[in-house]
Design a protein around this motif. Structure first.
Motif, PDB file in Angstrom:
ATOM      1  N   ALA A  32       0.830  -1.206   0.000  1.00  0.00           N
ATOM      2  CA  ALA A  32       0.000   0.000   0.000  1.00  0.00           C
ATOM      3  C   ALA A  32       0.863   1.254   0.000  1.00  0.00           C
ATOM      4  O   ALA A  32       1.950   1.272   0.575  1.00  0.00           O
ATOM      5  CB  ALA A  32      -0.921   0.011   1.213  1.00  0.00           C
ATOM      6  N   VAL A  34       0.672   4.986   1.427  1.00  0.00           N
ATOM      7  CA  VAL A  34      -0.073   5.785   2.385  1.00  0.00           C
ATOM      8  C   VAL A  34       0.064   7.250   1.995  1.00  0.00           C
ATOM      9  O   VAL A  34       1.161   7.764   1.850  1.00  0.00           O
ATOM     10  CB  VAL A  34       0.436   5.568   3.827  1.00  0.00           C
ATOM     11  CG1 VAL A  34      -0.311   6.472   4.808  1.00  0.00           C
ATOM     12  CG2 VAL A  34       0.297   4.106   4.220  1.00  0.00           C
ATOM     13  N   ARG A  61      -3.959   4.261   0.677  1.00  0.00           N
ATOM     14  CA  ARG A  61      -4.620   4.532   1.962  1.00  0.00           C
ATOM     15  C   ARG A  61      -4.474   6.017   2.235  1.00  0.00           C
ATOM     16  O   ARG A  61      -3.359   6.500   2.392  1.00  0.00           O
ATOM     17  CB  ARG A  61      -3.982   3.727   3.092  1.00  0.00           C
ATOM     18  CG  ARG A  61      -4.144   2.227   2.924  1.00  0.00           C
ATOM     19  CD  ARG A  61      -3.492   1.450   4.073  1.00  0.00           C
ATOM     20  NE  ARG A  61      -4.048   1.792   5.368  1.00  0.00           N
ATOM     21  CZ  ARG A  61      -5.173   1.267   5.860  1.00  0.00           C
ATOM     22  NH1 ARG A  61      -5.859   0.381   5.165  1.00  0.00           N
ATOM     23  NH2 ARG A  61      -5.611   1.626   7.061  1.00  0.00           N
ATOM     24  N   THR A  63      -4.865   8.922   4.749  1.00  0.00           N
ATOM     25  CA  THR A  63      -4.962   9.077   6.202  1.00  0.00           C
ATOM     26  C   THR A  63      -4.476  10.473   6.594  1.00  0.00           C
ATOM     27  O   THR A  63      -4.126  11.277   5.752  1.00  0.00           O
ATOM     28  CB  THR A  63      -4.106   8.025   6.925  1.00  0.00           C
ATOM     29  OG1 THR A  63      -2.728   8.279   6.641  1.00  0.00           O
ATOM     30  CG2 THR A  63      -4.456   6.611   6.498  1.00  0.00           C
ATOM     31  N   CYS A  81      -8.653   3.765  -0.238  1.00  0.00           N
ATOM     32  CA  CYS A  81      -9.570   3.821   0.901  1.00  0.00           C
ATOM     33  C   CYS A  81      -9.267   5.107   1.657  1.00  0.00           C
ATOM     34  O   CYS A  81      -8.161   5.656   1.559  1.00  0.00           O
ATOM     35  CB  CYS A  81      -9.439   2.594   1.803  1.00  0.00           C
ATOM     36  SG  CYS A  81      -7.903   2.479   2.748  1.00  0.00           S
ATOM     37  N   ASP A  83      -9.615   7.371   5.409  1.00  0.00           N
ATOM     38  CA  ASP A  83      -9.833   7.390   6.855  1.00  0.00           C
ATOM     39  C   ASP A  83     -11.033   8.299   7.114  1.00  0.00           C
ATOM     40  O   ASP A  83     -11.063   9.429   6.617  1.00  0.00           O
ATOM     41  CB  ASP A  83      -8.582   7.945   7.543  1.00  0.00           C
ATOM     42  CG  ASP A  83      -8.670   7.916   9.055  1.00  0.00           C
ATOM     43  OD1 ASP A  83      -9.749   8.217   9.616  1.00  0.00           O
ATOM     44  OD2 ASP A  83      -7.643   7.625   9.691  1.00  0.00           O
ATOM     45  N   CYS A 152     -11.213   2.879   4.964  1.00  0.00           N
ATOM     46  CA  CYS A 152     -10.091   1.999   5.325  1.00  0.00           C
ATOM     47  C   CYS A 152     -10.506   1.157   6.525  1.00  0.00           C
ATOM     48  O   CYS A 152     -11.180   1.638   7.433  1.00  0.00           O
ATOM     49  CB  CYS A 152      -8.855   2.820   5.684  1.00  0.00           C
ATOM     50  SG  CYS A 152      -8.158   3.761   4.317  1.00  0.00           S
TER      51      CYS A 152
END
Length: 153
Positions: A32, A34, A61, A63, A81, A83, A152
């Protein structure tokens, strides 16, 4: 696949348009990428990154506290995804420190809107794109999920 005319790319690469930096992204366990506290940046770089995500089937991801500007283009990718606590800031396209002519503004806005689902796309084209600078329309990750982003786990 989105095709961008060569002259258009040359204009972007000239530095006249701000392009998002991926400096805030970091690779985790190899599976992944981030994206954390991403303030956006040049569109052409972000679109190239999206093409890479799709080609290499990278997981994304999103975040951190914020995902602003061009970062929002990533939120609705099938590979991404979000957060629920992240705040997503939307504004229209811009050239550093100056206003775009209406035709260019429409072209850039339409290009950005292609990365959003229908509800966000319609809102962005009717309202969201008219915010400029750091005057963002903000949606939470929870709100983004309601519009089709994947949370996520």
């Amino acid at each position: 696949m989105l095709r961008v005319p060569v002259l258009f790319l040359a204009f972007l690469l000239s530095g006249a348009v701000a392009i998002p930096s991926l400096a805030s992204s970091s690779r985790t366990d190899g599976s992944a990428v981030v994206i954390r506290n991403d303030r956006g940046g040049p569109l052409i770089e972000r679109i190239a990154f999206i093409d890479r995500v799709r080609r290499e089937k990278l997981e994304i991801r999103i975040t951190g506290r914020i995902c602003h500007s061009a970062c929002t283009l990533l939120a609705f990718l099938p590979e991404a995804c979000v957060d629920p606590r992240t705040r997503f800031g939307f504004h229209g396209p811009r050239i550093k420190g100056q206003r775009m002519d209406p035709a260019a503004f429409d072209r850039w806005s339409t290009l950005m809107a292609r990365y959003y689902p229908p509800t966000i796309r319609a809102w962005f084209l009717s309202r969201g794109r008219y915010r400029q600078g750091n005057d963002f329309f903000v949606l939470t990750g929870t709100e983004m999920v309601r519009h089709g982003a994947r949370p996520c786990s």
